[in-house]
Design an enzyme around this catalytic site. Structure first.
Site, mmCIF file in Angstrom:
data_model
loop_
_atom_site.group_PDB
_atom_site.id
_atom_site.type_symbol
_atom_site.label_atom_id
_atom_site.label_comp_id
_atom_site.label_asym_id
_atom_site.label_seq_id
_atom_site.Cartn_x
_atom_site.Cartn_y
_atom_site.Cartn_z
ATOM 1 N N LYS A 186 -18.594 6.422 3.791
ATOM 2 C CA LYS A 186 -18.178 6.533 5.195
ATOM 3 C C LYS A 186 -17.051 7.551 5.312
ATOM 4 C CE LYS A 186 -15.219 4.534 7.968
ATOM 5 N NZ LYS A 186 -14.827 5.667 8.833
ATOM 6 N N GLU A 260 -7.086 3.711 -3.843
ATOM 7 C CA GLU A 260 -6.058 4.750 -3.954
ATOM 8 C C GLU A 260 -5.331 4.723 -2.618
ATOM 9 O OE1 GLU A 260 -3.900 7.335 -3.434
ATOM 10 O OE2 GLU A 260 -5.431 8.898 -3.415
ATOM 11 N N CYS A 295 -0.517 11.286 0.023
ATOM 12 C CA CYS A 295 -0.026 10.047 -0.577
ATOM 13 C C CYS A 295 0.922 10.332 -1.735
ATOM 14 C CB CYS A 295 -1.200 9.190 -1.015
ATOM 15 S SG CYS A 295 -2.484 10.153 -1.792
ATOM 16 N N GLU A 397 5.879 4.686 4.255
ATOM 17 C CA GLU A 397 5.174 5.956 4.129
ATOM 18 C C GLU A 397 5.067 6.577 5.519
ATOM 19 O OE1 GLU A 397 0.883 6.024 3.134
ATOM 20 O OE2 GLU A 397 1.425 7.539 1.674
HETATM 21 P P1 NAI Z 1 -6.822 4.000 7.341
HETATM 22 O O1 NAI Z 1 -6.551 3.354 6.040
HETATM 23 O O2 NAI Z 1 -6.893 3.147 8.554
HETATM 24 O O3 NAI Z 1 -8.194 4.850 7.268
HETATM 25 C C1 NAI Z 1 -8.798 5.276 6.063
HETATM 26 C C2 NAI Z 1 -10.301 5.012 6.133
HETATM 27 O O4 NAI Z 1 -10.519 3.611 6.222
HETATM 28 C C3 NAI Z 1 -10.998 5.630 7.346
HETATM 29 O O5 NAI Z 1 -12.295 6.069 6.979
HETATM 30 C C4 NAI Z 1 -11.118 4.442 8.299
HETATM 31 O O6 NAI Z 1 -12.191 4.560 9.197
HETATM 32 C C5 NAI Z 1 -11.358 3.308 7.334
HETATM 33 N N1 NAI Z 1 -11.002 1.979 7.849
HETATM 34 C C6 NAI Z 1 -10.047 1.667 8.753
HETATM 35 N N2 NAI Z 1 -10.035 0.341 8.999
HETATM 36 C C7 NAI Z 1 -11.009 -0.200 8.231
HETATM 37 C C8 NAI Z 1 -11.491 -1.531 8.031
HETATM 38 N N3 NAI Z 1 -10.974 -2.557 8.696
HETATM 39 N N4 NAI Z 1 -12.499 -1.718 7.145
HETATM 40 C C9 NAI Z 1 -13.031 -0.685 6.480
HETATM 41 N N5 NAI Z 1 -12.632 0.582 6.629
HETATM 42 C C10 NAI Z 1 -11.632 0.837 7.494
HETATM 43 O O7 NAI Z 1 -5.710 5.142 7.546
HETATM 44 P P2 NAI Z 1 -5.257 5.860 8.911
HETATM 45 O O8 NAI Z 1 -5.243 4.885 10.033
HETATM 46 O O9 NAI Z 1 -6.062 7.069 9.079
HETATM 47 O O10 NAI Z 1 -3.754 6.272 8.528
HETATM 48 C C11 NAI Z 1 -2.717 5.290 8.581
HETATM 49 C C12 NAI Z 1 -1.753 5.466 7.431
HETATM 50 O O11 NAI Z 1 -2.437 5.269 6.196
HETATM 51 C C13 NAI Z 1 -1.129 6.839 7.282
HETATM 52 O O12 NAI Z 1 -0.011 6.995 8.096
HETATM 53 C C14 NAI Z 1 -0.759 6.843 5.827
HETATM 54 O O13 NAI Z 1 0.462 6.172 5.655
HETATM 55 C C15 NAI Z 1 -1.857 6.038 5.169
HETATM 56 N N6 NAI Z 1 -2.902 6.911 4.571
HETATM 57 C C16 NAI Z 1 -2.937 7.085 3.217
HETATM 58 C C17 NAI Z 1 -3.870 7.945 2.649
HETATM 59 C C18 NAI Z 1 -3.960 8.183 1.188
HETATM 60 O O14 NAI Z 1 -4.344 9.272 0.785
HETATM 61 N N7 NAI Z 1 -3.703 7.228 0.335
HETATM 62 C C19 NAI Z 1 -4.811 8.712 3.473
HETATM 63 C C20 NAI Z 1 -4.739 8.406 4.886
HETATM 64 C C21 NAI Z 1 -3.809 7.548 5.380
#
Ligand code: NAI
Ligand code: MG
Length: 496
Positions: A186, A260, A295, A397
């Site tokens: 996804k 991750e 990250c 973060e």
């Molecule tokens: P998120 O963790 O909500 O989104 C990442 C992925 O997870 C997206 O594909 C999203 O559609 C999916 N997702 C969201 N809710 C879900 C659920 N309940 N079940 C399954 N999949 C789900 O991250 P978001 O909202 O884009 O960013 C929020 C914060 O997350 C950022 O401010 C940052 O702190 C952190 N982040 C960390 C990343 C990393 O590389 N480790 C990358 C992106 C965000």
């Protein structure tokens, strides 16, 4: 067959894109779409299918049907196909890089093009690892043959974020498919276009159903994927908050997870390192040129008190000279933040810093309300000096260009503060005294410590987090073996 239909002629024309299920480009079952925005101009650039549970079920079924034949394909041959995807991608590198820049807001020269290049490297690396899926023999005596096999797990459910979308997709696709698994991936709702372009190139070479790529929202599309009973492995990159939901879903059916997650990585500068190349290294480690949406951003700067002010002056000067602007402009060093939600979150942290009387603003502040930069989600690199490690600014973060500088005098205290975080992804240590630097590296609680450099990951690294930054390792042969295979032992009585 193509996934993309252009409505209008130029690069900024609205695209209507489909997703990939069972080798076919399809709309969502409900027919609804989601808009993808260009964050540098706050305008829609594409619509993608709004995938939901029904689409997830269809994609998982396609992946399960493709699994028996794919898992029995000779590993070297699977690898060869992955390497051919790398070649195809290399031939369309610029197109891919521009697509990434357009949808993520990441500057083409400093971030989007390097991301496209590293994606080629990653696929080529994993394409070469088919022969490494080796087992062992166990010496149980002359009359027994006991050996292990590395077998794939089945259908992998992969969920990725938007910050380096194509690279992170390849980081899941490469090892999972090389090891003989099939996949439903996804894409992030904010950056699905580059991933779909990659999917298009994958589909040229892979049998139908081996890779399926869905677009949709987290709760509507990601959650059903995490909870699908036919998915036997979950691999997630994103926020720690959602990572916990993924792990709970995995616990319900006892399937392995790789996570991750976030970070709040320390950079420790010793007093002998008050030099220009360290200033450059801190800028690189902080990932300022990708708006610090990383990250591994070294976002807590522990600076020795003896060099605190002069170092920050030099750092401020250099960061100020970076050019913020249109991601597609070759002159831009820094682009835009991904979306309005992240933009206001980052601004909220800047506002909080500005209200702290103890904090000195070295550079930056709130984004301009008018002028060209106000057209997009452009955040201004901001550095707060004299911060304390227990501030929200130093604990959470931010995922934006906000750096906190914390002074120290006692080495043990610097290390204690660096480790006082629920995250443990990356760390950076800066000193000419290599013994001291390595002793520090060894006591830092993080999965990846760099000494005297602030670079990105390369294929071959065992990359992953300590503490709430995650579980499992990516980017490497060991990562592939540990994350995407299970071991079977076969023991044979040779006397019968
Ligand atoms: P998120 O963790 O909500 O989104 C990442 C992925 O997870 C997206 O594909 C999203 O559609 C999916 N997702 C969201 N809710 C879900 C659920 N309940 N079940 C399954 N999949 C789900 O991250 P978001 O909202 O884009 O960013 C929020 C914060 O997350 C950022 O401010 C940052 O702190 C952190 N982040 C960390 C990343 C990393 O590389 N480790 C990358 C992106 C965000
Ligand atoms: Mg979210």
């Amino acid at each position: 067959m193509t996934a993309v239909k252009r409505i209008g002629g130029d690069e900024a024309a609205l695209r209507q894109v489909q997703m990939l299920i069972g080798g076919k480009w399809v709309d969502s079952a409900c027919g609804e779409v989601l808009e993808v925005e260009d964050p540098a101009h706050r305008r829609p650039i594409a619509v993608v299918p709004r995938g939901r549970a029904e689409d997830v079920a269809r994609a998982v079924r396609a992946a399960a049907e493709a699994f028996p034949a794919w898992s029995r394909t000779i590993p070297r041959d699977r690898g060869r196909l992955i390497a051919r995807i790398a070649d195809a991608l290399e031939a369309r590198l610029e197109e891919l890089a521009r697509c990434i820049a357009l949808e993520t807001g990441n500057a083409l020269r400093t971030q989007a093009r390097p991301e496209a290049k590293t994606t080629v490297d990653i696929l080529r690396y994993f394409g070469g690892l088919g022969g490494e899926l080796k087992g062992e023999t166990i010496p149980l005596g002359e009359h027994v043959l006991s050996y292990t096999r590395r077998e794939p797990l089945g259908v992998v459910g992969a969920i990725i974020p938007w910050n380096a979308p194509v690279l992170l997709a390849a980081l899941k696709i490469g090892p999972a498919l090389c090891a003989g698994n099939t996949m439903v991936l996804k894409a992030a709702e904010d950056a699905p276009l580059g991933v779909l372009l990659l999917a298009e190139m994958c589909q040229e070479f892979l049998p139908p159903g081996v890779l399926n790529v869905l677009t949709g929202l987290g709760e509507e599309c990601g959650a059903p994927l995490a909870n699908d009973p036919a998915v036997s492995k979950l691999s997630f990159t994103g926020s720690t908050e959602v990572g916990k939901l993924i792990m709970r879903a995995a616990a319900d059916r006892i399937v392995p997870v790789s996570l991750e997650l976030g970070g709040k990585s320390p950079s420790i500068v010793f007093p002998d390192a008050n030099e220009d190349w360290v200033v450059d290294g801190i800028i690189a480690a902080m990932r300022f040129t990708r708006q610090s949406q990383s990250c591994t951003a070294g976002s807590r700067l522990f600076l020795h008190r003896d060099v605190f002010d002069p170092f920050l002056d030099a750092l401020g000067q250099k960061v100020k000279s970076l050019k913020i602007g249109d991601p597609l402009d070759e002159a831009s060093d820094i682009g835009a933040i991904i979306n309005e939600k992240q933009f206001s979150k980052v601004c909220g942290y800047v506002e909080e810093g500005l209200t702290r009387r103890e904090a000195r603003v070295v550079i930056g502040g709130l984004p301009p309300k008018e002028g060209p930069l106000s057209e997009g989600y452009y955040a201004i690199p901001t550095i707060f000096a004299n911060a304390a490690n227990d501030w929200r600014l130093a604990r959470e973060e931010i995922f934006g260009p906000v750096l906190v500088a914390i002074p120290w005098t006692d080495e043990a205290e610097a290390i204690r503060m660096a480790n006082d975080s629920h995250y443990g992804l990356a760390a950076y240590v800066w000193s000419h005294d290599i013994g001291r630097a390595l002793r520090t590296a060894h006591v830092i609680e993080a999965g990846w410590v760099q000494v005297n450099q602030g670079l990105g990951q390369s294929p071959g690294h065992s990359y992953g987090g300590y503490k709430e930054s995650g579980i499992g390792r990516e980017f490497s042969l060991e990562g592939m073996l540990e994350s995407y295979t299970q071991r079977k032992n076969v023991t044979v009585n040779l006397m019968r």
